[in-house]
Design a protein around this motif. Structure first.
Motif, PDB file in Angstrom:
ATOM      1  N   TYR A   1      28.934 131.635   1.879  1.00 38.07           N
ATOM      2  CA  TYR A   1      28.534 130.239   2.026  1.00 38.07           C
ATOM      3  C   TYR A   1      27.352 129.943   1.116  1.00 38.07           C
ATOM      4  N   TYR A   2      27.250 128.693   0.693  1.00 42.04           N
ATOM      5  CA  TYR A   2      26.148 128.353  -0.193  1.00 42.04           C
ATOM      6  C   TYR A   2      24.865 128.077   0.592  1.00 42.04           C
ATOM      7  N   TYR A   3      23.753 128.364  -0.053  1.00 40.73           N
ATOM      8  CA  TYR A   3      22.418 128.034   0.439  1.00 40.73           C
ATOM      9  C   TYR A   3      21.721 127.187  -0.616  1.00 40.73           C
ATOM     10  N   GLN A   4      20.951 126.229  -0.178  1.00 42.02           N
ATOM     11  CA  GLN A   4      20.193 125.376  -1.094  1.00 42.02           C
ATOM     12  C   GLN A   4      18.710 125.685  -0.934  1.00 42.02           C
ATOM     13  N   TYR A   5      18.035 125.834  -2.081  1.00 38.85           N
ATOM     14  CA  TYR A   5      16.654 126.315  -2.031  1.00 38.85           C
ATOM     15  C   TYR A   5      15.950 126.033  -3.352  1.00 38.85           C
ATOM     16  N   LYS A   6      14.669 126.271  -3.354  1.00 42.35           N
ATOM     17  CA  LYS A   6      13.918 126.304  -4.602  1.00 42.35           C
ATOM     18  C   LYS A   6      12.922 127.447  -4.539  1.00 42.35           C
ATOM     19  N   LEU A   7      12.562 127.953  -5.715  1.00 43.55           N
ATOM     20  CA  LEU A   7      11.560 129.001  -5.854  1.00 43.55           C
ATOM     21  C   LEU A   7      10.369 128.437  -6.615  1.00 43.55           C
ATOM     22  N   GLU A   8       9.167 128.727  -6.109  1.00 44.13           N
ATOM     23  CA  GLU A   8       7.939 128.320  -6.780  1.00 44.13           C
ATOM     24  C   GLU A   8       7.055 129.536  -6.991  1.00 44.13           C
TER      25      GLU A   8
ATOM     26  N   LEU B   1       7.200 125.159 -10.320  1.00 45.00           N
ATOM     27  CA  LEU B   1       8.607 125.431 -10.068  1.00 45.00           C
ATOM     28  C   LEU B   1       9.087 126.622 -10.897  1.00 45.00           C
ATOM     29  N   TYR B   2       9.765 127.551 -10.231  1.00 43.17           N
ATOM     30  CA  TYR B   2      10.395 128.682 -10.910  1.00 43.17           C
ATOM     31  C   TYR B   2      11.896 128.426 -11.076  1.00 43.17           C
ATOM     32  N   ALA B   3      12.539 127.972 -10.019  1.00 45.19           N
ATOM     33  CA  ALA B   3      13.971 127.666 -10.070  1.00 45.19           C
ATOM     34  C   ALA B   3      14.281 126.632  -9.007  1.00 45.19           C
ATOM     35  N   ASP B   4      15.148 125.697  -9.355  1.00 46.83           N
ATOM     36  CA  ASP B   4      15.520 124.638  -8.420  1.00 46.83           C
ATOM     37  C   ASP B   4      17.013 124.742  -8.127  1.00 46.83           C
ATOM     38  N   ARG B   5      17.334 125.209  -6.928  1.00 46.92           N
ATOM     39  CA  ARG B   5      18.718 125.288  -6.465  1.00 46.92           C
ATOM     40  C   ARG B   5      18.913 124.368  -5.258  1.00 46.92           C
ATOM     41  N   SER B   6      18.170 123.304  -5.207  1.00 50.57           N
ATOM     42  CA  SER B   6      18.223 122.415  -4.048  1.00 50.57           C
ATOM     43  C   SER B   6      19.544 121.659  -3.948  1.00 50.57           C
ATOM     44  N   SER B   7      20.340 121.664  -5.016  1.00 53.93           N
ATOM     45  CA  SER B   7      21.663 121.034  -4.969  1.00 53.93           C
ATOM     46  C   SER B   7      22.777 122.069  -5.094  1.00 53.93           C
ATOM     47  N   ASN B   8      22.444 123.334  -4.952  1.00 57.07           N
ATOM     48  CA  ASN B   8      23.425 124.396  -5.123  1.00 57.07           C
ATOM     49  C   ASN B   8      24.573 124.272  -4.120  1.00 57.07           C
ATOM     50  N   LYS B   9      25.797 124.482  -4.600  1.00 53.53           N
ATOM     51  CA  LYS B   9      26.951 124.532  -3.714  1.00 53.53           C
ATOM     52  C   LYS B   9      27.831 125.746  -4.014  1.00 53.53           C
ATOM     53  N   THR B  10      27.304 126.699  -4.731  1.00 55.27           N
ATOM     54  CA  THR B  10      28.065 127.890  -5.083  1.00 55.27           C
ATOM     55  C   THR B  10      27.580 129.069  -4.250  1.00 55.27           C
TER      56      THR B  10
END
Length: 706
Positions: free
Chosen positions: A400-407, A417-426
């Motif tokens: 299942y996908y998780y949505q997140y960000k890394l700072e 911001l290090y990585a923005d996966r706040s819209s991730n669906k993979t």
């Protein structure tokens, strides 16, 4: 070192505090029935995706070149024309003489059959071997009633390929063996049963290998649901037998320390003259039913060609399999803090999913947030400012996908911001994020997840100061599903008999809960006032059915509470459903159905599928007396309270199917009618605490003081 309390088969009796070996499990997540193969310089593990609807997760493969970093990929496997496949059980794979790859799965949705697929690569995409959807090994073969599951294929030195299969064989007459048609790779012929006495105490999961001139038929005995599961073997001079049982069975079973619980359903890797058994064992804390399994590996040693020594679980770090000079994980042992963490407290366990468990590089432990609300944060202190070029995050569910960000930050106060996966669906595991920064602190903020009720939870988060090659570097397909629904933290259903006049012929009653709507009467339900002066709904063979849709907050793993005052004059062994909100037999998969019952059987309190997943009462409430009965689920633990006291509990992961289902008071969708008195019922889309339950009991009691 992990401190734990081991439980018995159904997690009832604590047995002590034990260390857990770090080497196992080797995969972060819930996977079972592993088949390991090496094609070229890449190891592949094909497995059943566990912890979901009777092990009915997506078809998956893990791959690695170094036995340390494993990468998960959801494979593209076509469905049957008549059935949308959910079961992808116990896979096996063969590399054909034509250079193509042949994959076989078991499935019980259209009869328990083995289906075959072919691809030009070990990871797909896959095409059906039989375009007409006919199985490679059908149910009832080689004899009537025989279930065709758990197939494993063995290629002999003469090029012939043999199949071995069967499950529940202790009452199905033994395993089966047959020869695969190597021209089509899509049919098994010349099949026969292997007599039970040749494989004593069997259950499932036959696996054939050859040592010298001996054919070694390995298999799993006991029950996959509890601590009795084990690995056994027999040997023969031919692929068809007769087989002679090994002298030292079982060779792998639950150990005295309990760090290996219910091991079995294995395959074998031969590497540089050594043998390694890759198997699954139960998770800890153990999920009810034993189907939240994890993959482990240990060396397997032959005494001679027909004798296997007892396997010693996790007795060393398996450095022979791991590549040298692997990049250092900068997060290993790093100080970790979190916005919250879950403290599991039940009759069986007292266990904390602390933030530090995300930085121990251990696939048996995880950080889990305190509840299923979002956002949730996990912050690492690496100890000093250092180069960060790669972050690998292993969330609880790879499918299942998780949505997140890394700072990142150098001082813990100012963040970039290090990585923005706040819209991730993979989906996938690990989720890999590359950048090039200097930082001491790293903050993971989990903002959402694909399935309702799942938590922000991380097996491991790993940080590296350099980049390294990722084999295959496959990109999974994005999910089409929306984010999981959130709890409204509301009382959804509220109905109290004292609010209505005594009557027999009512048509519907209003729901005072936030869902609104009306309860429509079906069958025999009356409102009456008894000798105690208590007004009740008297159910004989009827139900109150809400005319509103079951809310999405109750789907999948959504939290809930059901609280009711009831008096059951005669307590039956089955049925007696107080409230249901899923359809019982539409999906017929574990944990897709949830309901509160009041009977004396194995699903006396909570019904899910059968005795391996249901929950009964430890102390059955007395017949013909008023009781306050409450069932709660917070997304991790299911609990039943009777008169304010915790009576039973179990760890669960649900997969509630609510599509077209109805909220029914006094019955399930297939009947199971309650035959007694109910004064009051409420349902919430969150779990009440024991203190809140006690307060509710006092507030809503129908009993009158004399």
């Amino acid at each position: 070192m992990l401190t734990l309390v081991l439980a018995n088969a159904f997690g009832q009796q604590p047995m002590g505090q034990l260390p857990m070996e770090k080497v196992n499990p080797i995969l972060p997540g819930y996977f079972a029935d592993p088949t390991i193969k090496k094609f070229g310089d890449i190891y592949y593990i094909y497995a059943t995706t566990d912890n979901e609807m009777l092990a009915s997760g997506v078809p998956t493969v893990w791959y690695s070149t170094n036995f340390e970093h494993w990468y998960n990929y959801t494979m593209e496997v076509p469905s049957l024309e008549s059935v949308n496949l959910r079961n992808f059980w116990a896979p096996d794979i063969i590399e054909g003489d034509d250079g193509r790859y042949y994959l076989y799965f078991g499935n019980c949705q259209a009869g328990c059959n083995i289906y075959g697929y072919v691809s030009d690569t070990p990871v797909g995409p896959w095409e059906k071997l039989n375009k007409d959807d006919s199985p490679v090994i059908a149910h009832n073969y080689p004899r009537k009633g025989f279930p065709s599951l758990d197939a494993q294929f063995f290629e002999d030195s003469d090029g012939r390929i043999y199949a071995y299969w069967g499950t529940w064989v202790h009452y199905n007459g033994g395993y089966a063996v047959g020869e695969l048609d190597t021209d089509s790779m899509a049919e098994v012929k010349n099949s026969k049963n292997i007599p039970l006495e040749e494989t004593p105490e069997p259950f499932e999961a036959a696996y054939m290998m050859k040592k010298g001139d001996k054919y070694i038929l390995m298999y799993s005995g006991g029950s996959c649901h509890d601590e009795t599961y084990n690995v056994r073997y027999s040997h023969s001079d031919t692929p068809y037998g007769p087989f002679v049982p090994g002298e030292n069975n079982p060779i792998l079973s639950t150990n005295e320390e309990g760090t290996v619980h219910g091991p079995g359903h294995h395959s074998v890797l031969e590497e540089n003259g050594k043998y390694y058994m890759v198997y699954h064992k139960h998770d800890y804390p153990m999920t009810r039913g034993g189907l939240s399994r994890q993959v482990s590996v240990d060396e397997m040693v032959f005494e001679n060609d027909s004798t296997i020594r007892k396997v010693i679980p996790a007795h060393k770090d398996l450095q022979d399999l791991r590549a040298p000079d692997l990049p250092r994980n900068l997060a290993l042992g790093a100080e970790a803090t979190a916005s919250s963490f879950y403290h599991l407290q039940s009759l069986q366990y007292d266990y904390a999913y602390k933030p530090s468990l995300a930085t121990d590089d251990h696939n048996a432990t995880m950080w889990k947030a305190a509840d299923n609300s979002f956002p949730q944060q996990l912050t690492l202190d690496l100890g000093k400012v250092t180069d960060i070029k790669r972050v690998m995050t292993q969330f609880e569910f790879a499918g299942y996908y998780y949505q997140y960000k890394l700072e990142h930050s150098t001082d813990g106060e100012n963040w970039n911001l290090y990585a923005d996966r706040s819209s991730n669906k993979t989906p996938g595991s690990p989720l890999v994020d590359d950048n090039d920064v200097n930082a001491r602190y790293l903050k993971l903020t989990v903002s959402d997840v694909e399935k309702t009720g799942l938590y922000a939870a991380v097996w491991n988060i790993k940080v590296f100061g350099s980049l390294f090659e990722i084999p295959l570097d496959l990109q999974g397909k994005p999910s089409n599903e929306d984010n999981g629904a959130k709890s409204a933290h509301q009382k959804l259903v509220d109905i109290d008999a004292k609010g209505f006049p005594s009557q027999n012929e009512f048509v519907h009653l209003p729901n005072s809960g936030s869902l609104g709507g009306n309860f429509e009467k079906e069958g025999e339900v009356v409102i009456e006032e008894g000798e105690e002066g208590i007004r009740t709904f008297n159910f004989t063979k009827g139900a109150l059915v809400l005319d509103q849709a079951v809310p999405r907050s109750l789907e999948w793993n959504g939290a809930f509470t059901v609280a009711t005052w009831v008096k059951n004059p005669q307590i039956a062994k089955e049925g007696e459903c107080l409230l249901s909100w899923c359809d019982r037999f539409r999906f017929n998969l574990a944990n897709s159905y949830n309901a509160l019952h009041f009977n004396s059987g194995h699903y006396g309190a909570a019904a899910h599928l059968d005795g391996h997943f249901d929950m009964g009462y430890n102390t059955l409430p007395t017949a013909n007396e008023w009781h306050h009965i409450v069932l709660t689920f917070d997304g991790v633990v299911e609990k039943i309270y009777v008169d304010g006291q915790l009576d039973n509990s179990q760890n669960m992961t649900l997969a509630s199917q609510i599509t077209n289902a109805k909220i029914r008071i006094g019955a399930s969708d297939v009947g199971e009618h309650f035959s007694g008195h109910m004064a009051f019922l409420q349902m919430y889309d969150y779990a009440l605490t024991q203190k809140e339950i006690g307060e509710l009991m006092l507030l809503t009691t129908p009993l009158r003081k004399k």
